[in-house]
Design an enzyme around this catalytic site. Structure first.
Site, PDB file in Angstrom:
ATOM      1  N   ASP A 195       1.517 -53.261  56.120  1.00 13.81           N
ATOM      2  CA  ASP A 195       1.669 -53.132  54.724  1.00 13.81           C
ATOM      3  C   ASP A 195       2.924 -53.007  54.527  1.00 13.81           C
ATOM      4  OD1 ASP A 195      -0.801 -51.066  54.997  1.00 13.81           O
ATOM      5  OD2 ASP A 195       0.306 -49.592  55.633  1.00 13.81           O
ATOM      6  N   ARG A 196       3.421 -53.819  52.767  1.00 15.02           N
ATOM      7  CA  ARG A 196       5.082 -53.942  52.587  1.00 15.02           C
ATOM      8  C   ARG A 196       5.829 -52.883  53.129  1.00 15.02           C
ATOM      9  NH1 ARG A 196       6.434 -55.751  47.712  1.00 15.02           N
ATOM     10  NH2 ARG A 196       4.654 -55.844  46.526  1.00 15.02           N
TER      11      ARG A 196
END
Length: 220
Positions: free
Chosen positions: A53-54
């Site tokens: 995930d970012r």
């Protein structure tokens, strides 16, 4: 300004990076408008064998060719592969829990999801815990969603966490990110069948918070 690059390992087949929080692994329709991603920072022409995930930092592996990517993706799916994360979570979480709780994928399909969650330390400073999460499957936001299921959401999680808790830890301990880090990946190499472990050091921003919350605790 580009994010710093922290290369853990590289050879003729792969390059392994300690991704910074806030950086996309690669651009996709799911991620939204195109922006500078980790692949662009590395010069392009690489193939991600998985993604984070970012907001999550830690180990990401890229292959240098489509053929190597297919081989390493197959190796990643083997039951001997170990994916271990460190997280700061709300409340007191002790002991070891084997969690088998299905997760709905981006396409709406309910899929098997299994994790092992181990308590590492309880904070003597505030109401939170340091935990290790080992993923046995690779579902969307699995670590975050399983910890929410246990009522111990990851601190700094704006999707599955609690705004009041996030604000408290941001103001008191300067936690300005998701407190989730992909610490280690152990995988059997497809080219020589040797087991290899890639470890990602804690980034400075997260290490400072952990040091304040868990004085004297050695991070595994």
């Amino acid at each position: 300004m580009s994010a710093p690059l922290h290369i853990i390992f590289q050879d003729s087949a792969i390059i392994v990076v300690n991704k910074a929080s806030g950086v996309l692994t690669h651009n996709s329709a799911f991620a939204g408008p195109k922006e500078e991603s980790l692949i662009q920072l590395l010069g392009g022409k690489l193939h991600a064998i998985h993604r984070l995930d970012r907001a999550t930092s830690g180990v990401v592996v890229f292959a240098r060719s489509p053929e190597a990517a297919a081989q390493w993706q197959a190796a990643l799916a083997q039951p001997t592969t170990r994916k271990r994360y460190l997280a700061l979570v709300r409340g007191k979480l002790e002991g070891t829990q084997e969690l088998d709780h299905a997760i709905r994928d981006e396409d709406g399909t309910l899929r098997e999801a299994r994790s092992t969650i181990r308590g590492v330390a309880l904070s003597t400073v505030d109401r939170c815990s340091l935990v290790e999460v080992e993923l046995h499957t690779g579902r969307h936001h699995q670590a975050r969603r399983h910890l929410k299921h246990l009522s111990h959401p990851v601190l700094g999680d704006t999707t599955y966490g609690h705004g009041k808790d996030n604000l408290h830890f941001r103001e008191r301990f300067e936690l300005h990110r998701l407190a989730l880090h992909a610490r280690a990946l152990t995988i059997t190499r497809p080219d020589n069948a040797a087991e290899q472990t890639f470890m990602a050091l804690l980034p400075d921003d997260l290490e400072r918070v952990i040091t304040r919350l868990f004085p004297g605790v050695t991070v595994p």
